[in-house]
Design a protein around this motif. Structure first.
Motif, PDB file in Angstrom:
ATOM      1  N   ALA A  12       0.814  -1.211   0.000  1.00 51.80           N
ATOM      2  CA  ALA A  12       0.000   0.000   0.000  1.00 51.80           C
ATOM      3  C   ALA A  12       0.850   1.263   0.000  1.00 51.80           C
ATOM      4  CB  ALA A  12      -0.927   0.003   1.212  1.00 51.80           C
ATOM      5  N   GLY A  13       2.155   1.118   0.321  1.00 48.69           N
ATOM      6  CA  GLY A  13       3.037   2.274   0.233  1.00 48.69           C
ATOM      7  C   GLY A  13       3.620   2.770   1.534  1.00 48.69           C
ATOM      8  N   GLY A  14       3.913   1.896   2.480  1.00 50.69           N
ATOM      9  CA  GLY A  14       4.509   2.318   3.741  1.00 50.69           C
ATOM     10  C   GLY A  14       5.875   2.960   3.566  1.00 50.69           C
ATOM     11  N   SER A 302      -3.214  -1.399  26.131  1.00 49.57           N
ATOM     12  CA  SER A 302      -3.014  -0.562  27.308  1.00 49.57           C
ATOM     13  C   SER A 302      -2.809   0.876  26.856  1.00 49.57           C
ATOM     14  CB  SER A 302      -1.788  -1.028  28.095  1.00 49.57           C
ATOM     15  OG  SER A 302      -1.973  -2.326  28.611  1.00 49.57           O
ATOM     16  N   TRP A 303      -3.506   1.811  27.475  1.00 50.92           N
ATOM     17  CA  TRP A 303      -3.396   3.211  27.080  1.00 50.92           C
ATOM     18  C   TRP A 303      -1.959   3.720  27.168  1.00 50.92           C
ATOM     19  CZ3 TRP A 303      -6.601   5.290  24.074  1.00 50.92           C
ATOM     20  CH2 TRP A 303      -7.998   5.297  24.249  1.00 50.92           C
ATOM     21  N   ASN A 304      -1.257   3.346  28.221  1.00 53.08           N
ATOM     22  CA  ASN A 304       0.041   3.961  28.504  1.00 53.08           C
ATOM     23  C   ASN A 304       1.237   3.139  28.047  1.00 53.08           C
ATOM     24  OD1 ASN A 304      -1.084   6.306  29.696  1.00 53.08           O
ATOM     25  ND2 ASN A 304      -1.523   5.118  31.540  1.00 53.08           N
ATOM     26  N   LYS A 305       1.014   2.243  27.084  1.00 53.57           N
ATOM     27  CA  LYS A 305       2.094   1.466  26.481  1.00 53.57           C
ATOM     28  C   LYS A 305       1.945   1.511  24.972  1.00 53.57           C
ATOM     29  CE  LYS A 305       2.696  -1.849  30.289  1.00 53.57           C
ATOM     30  NZ  LYS A 305       4.138  -1.610  30.512  1.00 53.57           N
ATOM     31  N   PRO A 306       2.996   1.206  24.235  1.00 49.46           N
ATOM     32  CA  PRO A 306       2.825   1.075  22.782  1.00 49.46           C
ATOM     33  C   PRO A 306       2.056  -0.199  22.469  1.00 49.46           C
ATOM     34  CG  PRO A 306       5.051   0.464  23.407  1.00 49.46           C
ATOM     35  CD  PRO A 306       4.391   0.988  24.650  1.00 49.46           C
ATOM     36  N   ALA A 307       1.499  -0.286  21.285  1.00 49.07           N
ATOM     37  CA  ALA A 307       0.817  -1.498  20.844  1.00 49.07           C
ATOM     38  C   ALA A 307       1.844  -2.564  20.479  1.00 49.07           C
ATOM     39  CB  ALA A 307      -0.061  -1.200  19.642  1.00 49.07           C
ATOM     40  N   ARG A 308       1.401  -3.796  20.439  1.00 48.90           N
ATOM     41  CA  ARG A 308       2.238  -4.841  19.858  1.00 48.90           C
ATOM     42  C   ARG A 308       2.228  -4.678  18.338  1.00 48.90           C
ATOM     43  NH1 ARG A 308       1.246 -10.649  22.923  1.00 48.90           N
ATOM     44  NH2 ARG A 308       1.986 -10.018  24.981  1.00 48.90           N
ATOM     45  N   THR A 309       2.950  -5.534  17.642  1.00 43.15           N
ATOM     46  CA  THR A 309       3.029  -5.461  16.182  1.00 43.15           C
ATOM     47  C   THR A 309       1.638  -5.537  15.549  1.00 43.15           C
ATOM     48  OG1 THR A 309       5.206  -6.490  16.168  1.00 43.15           O
ATOM     49  CG2 THR A 309       3.951  -6.571  14.116  1.00 43.15           C
ATOM     50  N   MET A 310       1.364  -4.574  14.676  1.00 43.80           N
ATOM     51  CA  MET A 310       0.153  -4.625  13.875  1.00 43.80           C
ATOM     52  C   MET A 310       0.374  -5.648  12.760  1.00 43.80           C
ATOM     53  SD  MET A 310      -2.150  -2.376  14.986  1.00 43.80           S
ATOM     54  CE  MET A 310      -1.680  -2.915  16.642  1.00 43.80           C
ATOM     55  N   THR A 311      -0.364  -6.750  12.789  1.00 40.87           N
ATOM     56  CA  THR A 311      -0.238  -7.780  11.768  1.00 40.87           C
ATOM     57  C   THR A 311      -1.424  -7.710  10.811  1.00 40.87           C
ATOM     58  OG1 THR A 311      -1.505  -9.510  12.899  1.00 40.87           O
ATOM     59  CG2 THR A 311       0.821  -9.239  13.534  1.00 40.87           C
ATOM     60  N   ARG A 312      -1.345  -8.473   9.759  1.00 44.72           N
ATOM     61  CA  ARG A 312      -2.459  -8.493   8.798  1.00 44.72           C
ATOM     62  C   ARG A 312      -3.728  -9.076   9.410  1.00 44.72           C
ATOM     63  NH1 ARG A 312      -2.768 -13.534   5.458  1.00 44.72           N
ATOM     64  NH2 ARG A 312      -3.754 -12.156   3.961  1.00 44.72           N
ATOM     65  N   TRP A 313      -3.590  -9.687  10.598  1.00 46.02           N
ATOM     66  CA  TRP A 313      -4.735 -10.288  11.278  1.00 46.02           C
ATOM     67  C   TRP A 313      -5.335  -9.358  12.327  1.00 46.02           C
ATOM     68  CZ3 TRP A 313      -6.131 -14.338   8.618  1.00 46.02           C
ATOM     69  CH2 TRP A 313      -5.157 -15.080   7.944  1.00 46.02           C
ATOM     70  N   THR A 351     -11.949  -3.827   1.391  1.00 46.68           N
ATOM     71  CA  THR A 351     -12.727  -4.316   2.525  1.00 46.68           C
ATOM     72  C   THR A 351     -11.933  -4.125   3.810  1.00 46.68           C
ATOM     73  OG1 THR A 351     -11.794  -6.553   2.424  1.00 46.68           O
ATOM     74  CG2 THR A 351     -13.728  -6.108   1.032  1.00 46.68           C
ATOM     75  N   TYR A 352     -12.576  -4.330   4.930  1.00 50.47           N
ATOM     76  CA  TYR A 352     -11.892  -4.187   6.218  1.00 50.47           C
ATOM     77  C   TYR A 352     -10.669  -5.096   6.276  1.00 50.47           C
ATOM     78  CZ  TYR A 352     -11.420  -3.555  11.284  1.00 50.47           C
ATOM     79  OH  TYR A 352     -10.946  -3.252  12.535  1.00 50.47           O
ATOM     80  N   THR A 353     -10.827  -6.357   5.863  1.00 49.20           N
ATOM     81  CA  THR A 353      -9.698  -7.291   5.908  1.00 49.20           C
ATOM     82  C   THR A 353      -8.620  -6.918   4.898  1.00 49.20           C
ATOM     83  OG1 THR A 353     -10.936  -8.810   4.468  1.00 49.20           O
ATOM     84  CG2 THR A 353     -11.017  -9.232   6.833  1.00 49.20           C
ATOM     85  N   ASN A 354      -9.008  -6.380   3.734  1.00 50.22           N
ATOM     86  CA  ASN A 354      -8.015  -5.882   2.766  1.00 50.22           C
ATOM     87  C   ASN A 354      -7.164  -4.790   3.395  1.00 50.22           C
ATOM     88  OD1 ASN A 354     -10.335  -5.931  -0.069  1.00 50.22           O
ATOM     89  ND2 ASN A 354      -8.998  -7.545   0.720  1.00 50.22           N
ATOM     90  N   MET A 355      -7.840  -3.834   4.023  1.00 51.70           N
ATOM     91  CA  MET A 355      -7.132  -2.695   4.603  1.00 51.70           C
ATOM     92  C   MET A 355      -6.268  -3.120   5.785  1.00 51.70           C
ATOM     93  SD  MET A 355      -9.932   0.426   4.262  1.00 51.70           S
ATOM     94  CE  MET A 355     -11.317  -0.424   5.023  1.00 51.70           C
ATOM     95  N   ALA A 356      -6.748  -4.089   6.563  1.00 52.07           N
ATOM     96  CA  ALA A 356      -5.944  -4.606   7.675  1.00 52.07           C
ATOM     97  C   ALA A 356      -4.654  -5.229   7.150  1.00 52.07           C
ATOM     98  CB  ALA A 356      -6.751  -5.632   8.473  1.00 52.07           C
ATOM     99  N   SER A 357      -4.732  -5.980   6.055  1.00 50.98           N
ATOM    100  CA  SER A 357      -3.544  -6.585   5.451  1.00 50.98           C
ATOM    101  C   SER A 357      -2.583  -5.519   4.944  1.00 50.98           C
ATOM    102  CB  SER A 357      -3.938  -7.505   4.297  1.00 50.98           C
ATOM    103  OG  SER A 357      -4.639  -8.641   4.768  1.00 50.98           O
ATOM    104  N   GLN A 358      -3.132  -4.471   4.341  1.00 55.02           N
ATOM    105  CA  GLN A 358      -2.290  -3.408   3.799  1.00 55.02           C
ATOM    106  C   GLN A 358      -1.480  -2.719   4.888  1.00 55.02           C
ATOM    107  OE1 GLN A 358      -4.924  -0.837   1.497  1.00 55.02           O
ATOM    108  NE2 GLN A 358      -5.788  -2.630   0.479  1.00 55.02           N
ATOM    109  N   ILE A 359      -2.087  -2.568   6.065  1.00 48.45           N
ATOM    110  CA  ILE A 359      -1.373  -1.967   7.192  1.00 48.45           C
ATOM    111  C   ILE A 359      -0.351  -2.951   7.753  1.00 48.45           C
ATOM    112  CG2 ILE A 359      -1.598  -1.085   9.550  1.00 48.45           C
ATOM    113  CD1 ILE A 359      -4.403  -0.046   8.702  1.00 48.45           C
ATOM    114  N   GLY A 360      -0.814  -4.162   8.068  1.00 54.72           N
ATOM    115  CA  GLY A 360       0.040  -5.140   8.738  1.00 54.72           C
ATOM    116  C   GLY A 360       1.235  -5.591   7.925  1.00 54.72           C
ATOM    117  N   GLU A 361       1.141  -5.499   6.609  1.00 51.56           N
ATOM    118  CA  GLU A 361       2.222  -5.963   5.754  1.00 51.56           C
ATOM    119  C   GLU A 361       3.140  -4.833   5.279  1.00 51.56           C
ATOM    120  OE1 GLU A 361       0.262  -8.172   2.678  1.00 51.56           O
ATOM    121  OE2 GLU A 361      -0.113  -9.904   3.979  1.00 51.56           O
TER     122      GLU A 361
END
Length: 380
Positions: A12-14, A302-313, A351-361
């Motif tokens: 997607a162009g990260g 958790s609000w006061n921590k970073p997120a874990r890895t954003m995956t395609r899932w 779709t939602y799952t398409n966009m999730a994959s685009q972010i996670g990958e």
């Protein structure tokens, strides 16, 4: 002066977005996934886009079509698919001659043809030690044989101002002098589990001149509340930015898009309703607990921590810590994009799952920007 990139395996162009934020112009992008490339094209309409299998693209023909002589391109970037190296693939299914392991060689063929001044290749951390280091050594030696000075390292996005503990390997190569790995700009406890705390000894290791890590609240605390299955259609921002990260991420954006919460099943609703901020499947009552689960599955951020890895899932709460810290839903596409450091001006399609994959990958854009800025400093 115009600084240029070509993005191979562009998704997607990260990487493109990070380099664009640093002032680079994208000349060309190659990506086989038509849904990911639709998002890329929407955001970078002036870039020449090849939606095809990169194995069918002749590097020499492309260079000539772009009117580039060797060493004219500033940077060649890309992240060859990494399934063959990933620890998410069972060890029994990983083998050296897996075709998914060979696309880095295609990337190197483009390097040889274009001879860009700089090269940036991203991959999973395992590539540096896979098969007893054979892959790392081959990439390094091949680049060196082309005349490049090469360095490689694993970077954790959280130490560079991204609210996510994503670790990735980077190969940085230059025709001039060996590039330094960008130094961390942020520090703090990056462990996402609320049970984890730092000892006083660990706290004393921090340097006073670095910024504190960016947290989930820093990243998404200003976005409007939603219920599962709801989309934010008003688009306007209800409040001003609350911190520096939100100011950066909102730059030149006039509306909120992709703020869409996926509908949950009855059991998913019951699970999220039973959890408090930072809790996960381990904290569920017996009648709601899954028989088997991944670490952090059905977890609230958790609000006061970073997120874990954003995956395609990230659309599936059973695949990780993807529940909102307070609201009874998974994070929206815009929230995931914020946690991945995509600017609010970047629109995702599909779709939602398409966009999730685009972010996670994809590579977190602000991490790519850090690398791009280090190249600019070296170039001058």
């Amino acid at each position: 002066m115009t600084y240029t990139i070509i993005d191979l395996f562009a998704g997607a162009g990260g990487l493109t977005t990070g380099f664009h934020l640093a002032g680079f112009q994208s000349l060309c992008a190659i990506e086989i996934d038509k849904k990911a490339i639709a998002t890329y094209k929407y955001n970078y309409p002036s870039t020449k886009i090849l939606q095809q299998d990169i194995l069918q693209v002749n590097p020499s023909d492309l260079r000539l079509a772009l009117g580039l002589t060797q060493e004219k391109l500033t940077v060649l970037v890309g992240g060859p698919p990494c399934q063959g190296f990933s620890r998410n693939i069972p060890a029994s299914d990983r083998y050296f001659n897996d075709s998914r392991n060979q696309l880095y060689q295609t990337f190197l063929a483009f390097v040889q043809e274009f001879r860009p001044v700089y090269v940036v290749m991203e991959n999973v951390p395992e590539i540096l030690n896979a098969y007893k280091g054979i892959i790392k050594n081959e990439i390094t030696e091949k680049l060196e044989s082309f005349g490049y000075k090469v360095t490689s390292s694993i970077l954790n996005a959280a130490y560079y101002g991204i609210p996510q503990t994503r670790s990735r390997a980077f190969f940085l190569a230059s025709l001039n002098r060996k590039l330094d790995i960008p130094k961390p700009t942020h520090q703090g406890d990056i462990r996402s589990d609320y049970r984890a705390t730092l000892s006083s000894k660990q706290l004393n290791l921090f340097e006073s001149n670095l910024s504190p890590i960016v947290t989930v609240k820093d990243a998404i605390g200003d976005l409007p509340s939603l219920k599962d299955g709801q989309e934010y259609t008003h688009q306007n921002y209800p409040d001003s930015p609350q911190n520096l990260y939100q100011t950066i991420i909102r730059h030149e954006s006039t509306k909120i898009v992709n703020h869409i919460a996926r509908a949950l099943t009855p059991i998913q609703k019951a699970r999220v309703s039973a959890l408090k901020e930072g809790e996960d499947a381990r904290d569920l009552p017996p009648e709601l607990a899954p028989k088997k689960h991944y670490s952090g599955a059905y977890g609230r951020l958790s609000w006061n921590k970073p997120a874990r890895t954003m995956t395609r899932w990230l659309f599936h709460p059973g695949s990780g810590r993807f529940f909102h810290p307070e609201q009874n839903r998974t994070i929206t596409i815009r929230e995931a994009a914020r946690l991945h450091s995509y600017p609010d001006t970047f629109h995702f399609l599909g779709t939602y799952t398409n966009m999730a994959s685009q972010i996670g990958e994809s590579v977190p854009p602000l991490l790519a920007k850090v690398i791009a800025q280090s190249i600019l400093l070296d170039y001058h």
